[in-house]
Design an enzyme around this catalytic site. Structure first.
Site, PDB file in Angstrom:
ATOM      1  N   SER A   1       0.863  -1.299   0.061  1.00 31.17           N
ATOM      2  CA  SER A   1       0.064   0.085   0.066  1.00 31.17           C
ATOM      3  C   SER A   1       0.802   1.111   0.125  1.00 31.17           C
ATOM      4  CB  SER A   1      -1.029   0.112   1.248  1.00 31.17           C
ATOM      5  OG  SER A   1      -1.476   1.260   1.254  1.00 31.17           O
TER       6      SER A   1
ATOM      7  N   PHE B   1      -9.844   5.630 -14.183  1.00 34.57           N
ATOM      8  CA  PHE B   1      -8.457   5.374 -14.349  1.00 34.57           C
ATOM      9  C   PHE B   1      -7.976   5.928 -13.058  1.00 34.57           C
ATOM     10  CE2 PHE B   1      -4.439   7.044 -15.405  1.00 34.57           C
ATOM     11  CZ  PHE B   1      -3.735   5.627 -15.931  1.00 34.57           C
TER      12      PHE B   1
ATOM     13  N   GLN C   1      -2.522  -0.619 -23.867  1.00 26.25           N
ATOM     14  CA  GLN C   1      -2.757  -1.677 -22.766  1.00 26.25           C
ATOM     15  C   GLN C   1      -3.811  -2.623 -23.221  1.00 26.25           C
ATOM     16  OE1 GLN C   1      -3.730   1.977 -22.989  1.00 26.25           O
ATOM     17  NE2 GLN C   1      -5.485   2.314 -21.625  1.00 26.25           N
TER      18      GLN C   1
ATOM     19  N   ASN D   1       4.298   2.014 -27.593  1.00 26.54           N
ATOM     20  CA  ASN D   1       5.218   2.413 -27.094  1.00 26.54           C
ATOM     21  C   ASN D   1       6.375   1.234 -27.053  1.00 26.54           C
ATOM     22  OD1 ASN D   1       4.935   0.596 -24.792  1.00 26.54           O
ATOM     23  ND2 ASN D   1       4.084   1.998 -23.533  1.00 26.54           N
TER      24      ASN D   1
ATOM     25  N   GLY E   1       1.512  10.403 -23.831  1.00 25.07           N
ATOM     26  CA  GLY E   1       1.521   9.559 -25.245  1.00 25.07           C
ATOM     27  C   GLY E   1       0.286  10.038 -26.068  1.00 25.07           C
ATOM     28  N   ASP E   2      -0.903  10.248 -25.483  1.00 26.41           N
ATOM     29  CA  ASP E   2      -2.064  10.705 -26.279  1.00 26.41           C
ATOM     30  C   ASP E   2      -1.904  11.995 -26.815  1.00 26.41           C
ATOM     31  OD1 ASP E   2      -3.357   8.189 -25.247  1.00 26.41           O
ATOM     32  OD2 ASP E   2      -4.348   9.587 -23.579  1.00 26.41           O
TER      33      ASP E   2
END
Length: 314
Positions: A36, A102, A172, A195, A256-257
């Protein structure tokens, strides 16, 4: 050029861990991992790969059609996208599910650990891309981004049936796809985005060599983070485009977008791919200096020289 961007629409919950993930990992205990991380802060932003790319294209003066599924909680988000110049008429609104989430934690080395909840994205397979093509008067290019896998396959098939050029960007979702599905998404793509890690995974998933992938696609664009971008194709030598000088990195989410948005804006102006990649790198750098993937609201001053002739496209 009429561009449609398909893929996820999400709300990002972004947290920061001040240490290093690597310092908390014990090599011989990774098979029983229970950790955690105490985060310093939480920021909530609009996100999702398709929405991020569409937003970037809109900031650069284009009017892309966003194609994806969202929940009833999308109203304010959709209004913000429309105000920026994104066409949201092809967004399917779920009656029962929330917009995807997300949840991501970033450490001091800009490494990220994330969880993605699909939510309404699971209904994206119900969208008929042919209807978007009809509504918009025809499409010149479709980016097929990470989405419900069945939706990605369906959109790819529609592009082939309508003879619409497409860019494959499975990212992904490669982890969810089998060999036949991955080949179906990649084969015939005019552009292929990945990538460095995803490029290796794509070869493993398809079972093809790099040359076999290149024989089935146009240009393979591999983002390399701080090392820039590699452009490869079957009929030309590989090109390396360096990353743009970056300010202090505030948040890597969405870089990246933003690169894809900049690259597609260059493609829309029929620029050589090397020049389009430079624009993509510059826009990615602008995102690194802001919180959230859509934290920039106008063209950064340092990009204006690169953008001569870009604005005014569709």
């Amino acid at each position: 050029m009429r561009i449609a961007v398909t893929g996820s629409i999400a709300v990002d919950h972004l947290m920061t861990f001040p240490g290093r993930f690597a310092d908390q990992l014990i090599a011989d205990r990774l098979s029983h991992l229970s950790l955690s991380f105490l985060a310093d802060d939480l920021r909530i932003h609009e996100g999702g790969v398709a929405a991020n790319i569409a937003y970037g294209l809109a900031v650069l003066g284009h009017r892309p059609a966003l194609v994806g599924a969202a929940g009833a909680d999308f109203a304010d988000y959709g209004a913000r996208l429309r105000a920026a110049g994104v066409d949201t008429a092809s967004v399917l609104i779920s009656r029962t599910r929330h917009t995807a989430r997300f949840v991501c934690t970033t450490d001091a080395d800009q490494n990220q650990i994330a969880t993605f909840y699909a939510g309404a994205m699971a209904e994206a397979r119900q969208i008929d891309l042919a209807q978007t093509a009809l509504r918009t008067g025809g499409l010149d290019l479709v980016l097929i981004g990470a989405d419900d896998p069945e939706a990605m396959l369906r959109h790819t098939d529609v592009c082939r049936a309508l003879a619409v050029p497409f860019a494959a960007d499975p990212s992904q979702q490669l982890a969810r796809l089998d060999r036949a599905q991955t080949r179906r998404l990649v084969d015939g793509a005019r552009l292929l985005f990945a990538n460095a890690y995803e490029s290796a995974l794509l070869l493993e998933r398809t079972g093809w060599s790099e040359q076999e992938v290149l024989a089935r696609t146009g240009t393979w664009i591999t983002t390399l983070g701080a090392d820039g971008v590699r452009l490869t194709s079957a009929d030309a030598p590989a090109l390396h485009v360096p990353a743009a000088p970056a300010p202090d990195v505030v948040d890597p989410t969405g870089a990246g977008d933003a690169f894809r948005a900049g690259f597609l804006a260059g493609v829309a102006r029929r620029w050589p791919h090397e020049r389009a990649a430079r624009l993509g790198c510059a826009l990615a750098t602008a995102v690194l200096g802001t919180h959230g993937a859509q934290g920039y609201t106008k063209i950064p001053t340092e990009l204006r020289g690169d953008l001569a002739g870009v604005r005014g496209g569709t």
